[in-house]
Write a protein that holds these residues in place. Structure first.
Motif, PDB file in Angstrom:
ATOM      1  N   ILE A   1       0.863  -1.173   0.000  1.00 27.59           N
ATOM      2  CA  ILE A   1       0.000   0.000   0.000  1.00 27.59           C
ATOM      3  C   ILE A   1       0.899   1.222   0.000  1.00 27.59           C
ATOM      4  CG2 ILE A   1      -1.787   1.289   1.238  1.00 27.59           C
ATOM      5  CD1 ILE A   1      -2.509  -1.457   2.542  1.00 27.59           C
ATOM      6  N   GLY A   2       0.521   2.192  -0.801  1.00 29.12           N
ATOM      7  CA  GLY A   2       1.365   3.376  -0.906  1.00 29.12           C
ATOM      8  C   GLY A   2       0.605   4.665  -0.745  1.00 29.12           C
ATOM      9  N   ILE A   3       1.401   5.700  -0.613  1.00 31.37           N
ATOM     10  CA  ILE A   3       0.841   7.044  -0.618  1.00 31.37           C
ATOM     11  C   ILE A   3       1.509   7.713  -1.814  1.00 31.37           C
ATOM     12  CG2 ILE A   3       0.818   9.265   0.587  1.00 31.37           C
ATOM     13  CD1 ILE A   3       1.134   7.641   3.221  1.00 31.37           C
ATOM     14  N   ILE A   4       0.692   8.242  -2.708  1.00 28.70           N
ATOM     15  CA  ILE A   4       1.291   8.814  -3.914  1.00 28.70           C
ATOM     16  C   ILE A   4       1.068  10.323  -3.924  1.00 28.70           C
ATOM     17  CG2 ILE A   4       1.346   8.774  -6.440  1.00 28.70           C
ATOM     18  CD1 ILE A   4       0.169   5.945  -6.278  1.00 28.70           C
ATOM     19  N   VAL A   5       2.200  11.031  -4.167  1.00 30.97           N
ATOM     20  CA  VAL A   5       2.106  12.484  -4.284  1.00 30.97           C
ATOM     21  C   VAL A   5       2.621  12.861  -5.677  1.00 30.97           C
ATOM     22  CG1 VAL A   5       2.785  14.687  -3.283  1.00 30.97           C
ATOM     23  CG2 VAL A   5       2.672  12.666  -1.832  1.00 30.97           C
TER      24      VAL A   5
ATOM     25  N   ASP B   1       5.947   4.540   1.173  1.00 26.73           N
ATOM     26  CA  ASP B   1       5.410   3.296   1.735  1.00 26.73           C
ATOM     27  C   ASP B   1       4.417   3.694   2.839  1.00 26.73           C
ATOM     28  OD1 ASP B   1       6.461   0.094   2.248  1.00 26.73           O
ATOM     29  OD2 ASP B   1       5.259   1.101   3.820  1.00 26.73           O
ATOM     30  N   TYR B   2       3.181   3.235   2.627  1.00 27.45           N
ATOM     31  CA  TYR B   2       2.109   3.661   3.543  1.00 27.45           C
ATOM     32  C   TYR B   2       2.431   3.311   5.001  1.00 27.45           C
ATOM     33  CZ  TYR B   2      -2.596   3.745   5.650  1.00 27.45           C
ATOM     34  OH  TYR B   2      -3.678   3.966   6.462  1.00 27.45           O
ATOM     35  N   ASP B   3       2.752   2.022   5.254  1.00 27.03           N
ATOM     36  CA  ASP B   3       2.954   1.567   6.638  1.00 27.03           C
ATOM     37  C   ASP B   3       4.122   2.290   7.294  1.00 27.03           C
ATOM     38  OD1 ASP B   3       0.834  -0.165   6.603  1.00 27.03           O
ATOM     39  OD2 ASP B   3       2.034  -1.775   5.652  1.00 27.03           O
ATOM     40  N   LYS B   4       5.214   2.423   6.505  1.00 23.94           N
ATOM     41  CA  LYS B   4       6.409   3.034   7.099  1.00 23.94           C
ATOM     42  C   LYS B   4       6.191   4.525   7.352  1.00 23.94           C
ATOM     43  CE  LYS B   4       9.678  -0.451   5.738  1.00 23.94           C
ATOM     44  NZ  LYS B   4      10.321  -1.020   4.543  1.00 23.94           N
ATOM     45  N   THR B   5       5.478   5.159   6.428  1.00 25.53           N
ATOM     46  CA  THR B   5       5.195   6.582   6.619  1.00 25.53           C
ATOM     47  C   THR B   5       4.361   6.795   7.878  1.00 25.53           C
ATOM     48  OG1 THR B   5       5.189   6.846   4.227  1.00 25.53           O
ATOM     49  CG2 THR B   5       4.227   8.645   5.527  1.00 25.53           C
TER      50      THR B   5
ATOM     51  N   THR C   1     -11.435  11.779   2.392  1.00 22.38           N
ATOM     52  CA  THR C   1     -11.079  10.360   2.403  1.00 22.38           C
ATOM     53  C   THR C   1     -10.213  10.095   3.621  1.00 22.38           C
ATOM     54  OG1 THR C   1      -9.140  10.839   1.090  1.00 22.38           O
ATOM     55  CG2 THR C   1     -11.087  10.116  -0.119  1.00 22.38           C
ATOM     56  N   THR C   2     -10.473   8.973   4.253  1.00 21.11           N
ATOM     57  CA  THR C   2      -9.701   8.629   5.441  1.00 21.11           C
ATOM     58  C   THR C   2      -8.412   7.956   5.006  1.00 21.11           C
ATOM     59  OG1 THR C   2     -11.709   8.338   6.688  1.00 21.11           O
ATOM     60  CG2 THR C   2      -9.730   7.313   7.596  1.00 21.11           C
ATOM     61  N   ILE C   3      -7.273   8.492   5.503  1.00 22.78           N
ATOM     62  CA  ILE C   3      -5.993   7.901   5.175  1.00 22.78           C
ATOM     63  C   ILE C   3      -5.623   6.851   6.216  1.00 22.78           C
ATOM     64  CG2 ILE C   3      -3.515   8.388   4.846  1.00 22.78           C
ATOM     65  CD1 ILE C   3      -4.454  11.276   4.042  1.00 22.78           C
ATOM     66  N   TRP C   4      -5.870   7.221   7.449  1.00 23.99           N
ATOM     67  CA  TRP C   4      -5.597   6.259   8.542  1.00 23.99           C
ATOM     68  C   TRP C   4      -6.520   6.596   9.709  1.00 23.99           C
ATOM     69  CZ3 TRP C   4      -3.983   6.020  13.657  1.00 23.99           C
ATOM     70  CH2 TRP C   4      -3.479   4.778  14.100  1.00 23.99           C
ATOM     71  N   ASN C   5      -7.008   5.543  10.379  1.00 21.54           N
ATOM     72  CA  ASN C   5      -7.673   5.855  11.650  1.00 21.54           C
ATOM     73  C   ASN C   5      -7.478   4.755  12.660  1.00 21.54           C
ATOM     74  OD1 ASN C   5      -9.793   3.951  11.619  1.00 21.54           O
ATOM     75  ND2 ASN C   5     -11.058   5.309  10.360  1.00 21.54           N
TER      76      ASN C   5
END
Ligand code: C2E
Ligand code: CA
Ligand code: CA
Length: 748
Positions: free
Chosen positions: A156-160, A179-183, A211-215
């Protein structure tokens, strides 16, 4: 009951007011404490925000600066690109997965190159999943943030995406894939979620929706706080809410409530006490007023009783003495008419005492009618009356009065339809011809009256000197007393005084007698008092009583304190104190075994000196009783300064109380005495019926024929040395036990 409710209500209001004040303080502390907690949350948010910004935004800025390269050199080689990206990548702690350079919409450079090179040449505008975002960044020249994204290469990623603008025109884009988890891990947001419910959210660039990124899971609620994370053109929101809610209730808060409750309770109790105290004070005041009222009423009543006859309500003997003394001392003249109703005993014996009393009332009314307004009429006792004529000594004028009296006695003869034959024998003495003292005039009127009786009744007789030889006169009495003292012809009788609590003997009264009983003390004591013989007689009494106590004790007999009557004349002789002291000491008898009875006549002459002697006797340890209370002037006032321990209510006073069919009056008097710390003896209790009435009062002791007559010393113990109880004694005890059980505070 009602009063209690008001007290509780009033105190309750005070309770609520005080507690209310503490509630305000507690509420203030509550608000403060929430503020503190929110500040803590903001601080924690700030940390996470800073982390996120430094992880993402700093890299975005670095990547965006690639535009400068392109401006200088339109063509940027893969090698140049790699060395540039490497620096960024190297410091990325594996947070960054890859960095892609896109010219217009086609991938032209990528880092790390080896594992991703297959992507070069792909036109993203033709890729359905990328197309819209690529075009959005191109057309709007805005950075685009998407997360979380399922990556083609897995994970899973975060793209900018950041547009690259060269010479004010769109050139291409760079895309950084985090990297989503590491970020997330590097941001510290997970630690934040230990304490808070946390949500990291962004806005979908295309739809504009949140949109929820993390909760962290959990409901944020309305009270949450939010911090914005600025990502180089796009904005994320970081929202937290404490899992336990905002903590307003702290230990301090509990303490405020706790102290508040205690203070309010104290205020409640304090108020209750204050109100009660005020109430008690009011009650006490009322009681005091009542007592004073009663005191005044008693005073007035006693004064009235002191001057009036209880039965007939006309003046009594004492008033007669007063009036005559005033008349004599102002040197005036007048006549004393002593009336004795003839054969009155017959009326009493045949028709009864109750009827006899009614006849006496009728007679006194007749006498009042018979005389003018300025003439005094007195009941002298029994069936004897006195008429006192002021300024009148002429025999003929006196006889007119006598005729009127005889006439009215006849008129008053009918009582309850019974006609009685009422006549009187009248003895008359005149002053100053026959004497200038009350005693002398009475004695002479008496002698004249006896003479009238002797010569056939229904007569009047003026006193004349020849009459005197027919009577045992004063001189004879004085001689008789001197002989008796010399020849040891006096003796002492002992009469028990009963403790009304226990019904047992508490003490005895010593009463003097002539051994042959030829003359009662009522006759010879006044004479001995007048000529001074009472002093040696009195000393004999004291020695005799002490000897007797010693004898009883030596025989192992039961003993009780003995009360001795002292005349004012004996008190006035100050050597009496040492005399008593020595007589007690030589016999080793405790002073508490002797009581002294005095009458209020000690106040008439030498009041101050007499009070001093009494105080000395009291100090020696003797109990002092005030005798015959209620016969004389009997002012309650002097009870406050006389050094006495007990008062003895006179028989006549008791009789009046008994007549009143109500013990309230006597109880009032007794409670006043108790209030002055005096014990009360009721004298002359003759009948069991009287005892029954009196036992319900608060009197401490009783004395009278009902319990025991005065008897010689050898008759008050049995052979075992126990007090002899007369037949009434057992009965006394029984009724005391049934009447007074449960009451035990009497002598306190
Ligand atoms: P007191 O001191 O008031 O004594 C009580 C008198 O009441 C005694 O009379 C007693 O016998 C009598 N008494 C007791 N119980 C009853 C009762 O139930 N009914 C009636 N009607 N009378 C009762 P007593 O012995 O004739 O003494 C008369 C007074 O003579 C005494 O009155 C006292 O003032 C005086 N007296 C007696 N002995 C002495 C003495 O040793 N010294 C002095 N100074 N006076 C004495
Ligand atoms: Ca007495
Ligand atoms: Ca008495």
């Amino acid at each position: 009951m009602n009063k209690n409710i008001t007290k509780i209500l009033f105190s309750g209001i005070v309770f609520i007011l005080v507690l209310g004040m503490f509630a305000i303080v507690a509420n203030f502390e509550h608000t403060l404490s929430i503020e503190r907690h929110k500040q803590d949350a903001k601080d924690a948010l700030l940390m996470t925000q800073t982390n996120l910004e430094s992880i993402i935004t700093s890299r975005m800025i670095s990547m965006a600066s690639i535009a400068a390269y392109v401006e200088i050199d339109n063509e940027i080689s893969q090698l140049e690109y790699s060395s540039f990206a490497k620096n960024i990548y190297a410091s990325s702690d594996e947070v960054v997965k890859s960095m892609t350079f896109i010219t217009d919409t086609t991938i032209t450079h990528i880092y790390p190159y080896e594992e991703n090179k297959s992507a070069i040449g792909i036109d993203l505008a033709t890729e359905p999943s990328q197309r819209e975002l690529i075009l959005y960044a191109k057309n709007n020249l805005k950075a685009v943030f998407t997360a979380p994204v399922n990556l083609v290469e897995g994970g899973i990623g975060i793209i900018v995406r950041i547009p690259v603008v060269v010479n004010n025109a769109y050139y291409g884009q760079v895309a950084i894939i985090f990297d989503y988890d590491k970020t997330i891990a590097a941001s510290g947001i997970e630690e934040l979620s230990d304490e808070y419910i946390v949500e990291l959210a962004g806005f979908d660039s295309l739809s504009g929706e949140k949109t929820t990124i993390w909760n962290s899971g959990g409901d944020l609620g309305r009270d949450s706080i939010t911090q914005e994370v600025d990502l180089y053109g796009s904005t994320l929101t970081l929202t937290v809410m404490p899992r336990e809610g905002w903590l307003g209730i702290t230990v301090l808060n509990y303490m405020i409530w706790f102290i508040g409750l205690i203070v309010s309770l104290l205020a409640f109790m304090g108020m209750y006490k204050v109100i009660s105290f005020n109430e008690d004070l009011k009650v006490a005041n009322e009681e005091l007023e009542n007592t004073i009222d009663r005191l005044q009423q008693s005073e007035a009543y006693i004064t009235y009783m002191a001057e009036h006859d209880a039965l007939t309500e006309i003046y009594n003997r004492r008033k007669f003495v007063n009036v005559l003394e005033t008349q004599l001392s102002s040197g005036k003249t007048g006549s004393v008419l002593l009336l004795d109703i003839d054969n009155f005993k017959n009326i009493n014996d045949t028709l009864g005492h109750v009827y006899g009393d009614k006849v006496l009332i009728s007679i006194s009314k007749g006498l009042i009618d018979a005389v003018d307004d300025n003439v005094y009429v007195f009941r002298f006792g029994g069936d004897e009356f006195i008429v006192l004529l002021m300024d009148e000594t002429d025999t003929e004028c006196v006889d007119i009065c006598v005729k009127n009296i005889v006439k009215h006695l006849k008129l008053s003869n009918e009582v309850e339809q019974i006609k009685n034959h009422i006549t009187a024998s009248i003895g008359i003495s005149r002053f100053p011809i026959n004497g200038n003292t009350v005693e002398e005039l009475l004695l002479k009127a008496d002698i004249a009256m006896y003479s009238a009786k002797k010569s056939g009744k229904n007569k009047r007789e003026f006193f004349f000197e020849d009459l005197i030889s027919n009577f045992e006169n004063r001189v004879n009495i004085e001689k008789r007393l001197r002989d008796a003292l010399e020849l040891n012809e006096f003796m002492i009788y002992y009469q028990p005084i009963i403790d009304s609590m226990t019904g047992e003997i508490s003490s005895f009264e010593a009463l003097i007698r002539l051994k042959d009983l030829s003359m009662p003390p009522m006759v010879f004591i006044p004479i001995a008092e007048e000529n001074g013989m009472i002093v040696p007689i009195g000393k004999w009494v004291i020695k005799e009583v002490l000897d007797q106590l010693q004898k009883w004790e030596a025989s192992g007999f039961e003993i009780k304190p003995v009360a001795i009557n002292l005349s004012p004349r004996q008190i006035y002789d100050a050597t009496i104190v040492d005399f008593i002291k020595e007589e007690l000491a030589s016999r080793k008898i405790e002073p508490s075994m002797i009581e002294i009875e005095i009458t209020e006549s000690v106040l008439i002459d030498n009041k101050e000196e007499n009070m001093k002697v009494l105080a000395l006797l009291k100090k020696l340890g003797l109990i002092i009783s005030l005798d015959d209370f209620g016969t004389g002037y009997s002012s309650l006032n002097y009870l406050t300064y006389m050094p006495v321990d007990k008062i003895k209510l006179d028989k006549t006073l008791k009789d009046r109380f008994i007549d009143m069919e109500d013990t309230k009056m006597i109880d009032g008097l007794i409670s006043i005495a108790h209030g002055l710390n005096l014990e009360v003896v009721i004298e002359g209790v003759e009948e069991p019926s009287e005892f029954e009435k009196l036992i319900v009062t608060n009197c401490d002791y009783m004395q009278g024929y009902c319990f025991g007559r005065p008897s010689p010393a050898d008759q008050i113990h049995d052979s075992h040395g126990r007090f002899v109880y007369r037949s009434t004694s057992k009965w006394v005890k029984d009724s005391i036990i049934s009447d007074k059980s449960g009451e035990s505070t009497k002598h306190e």
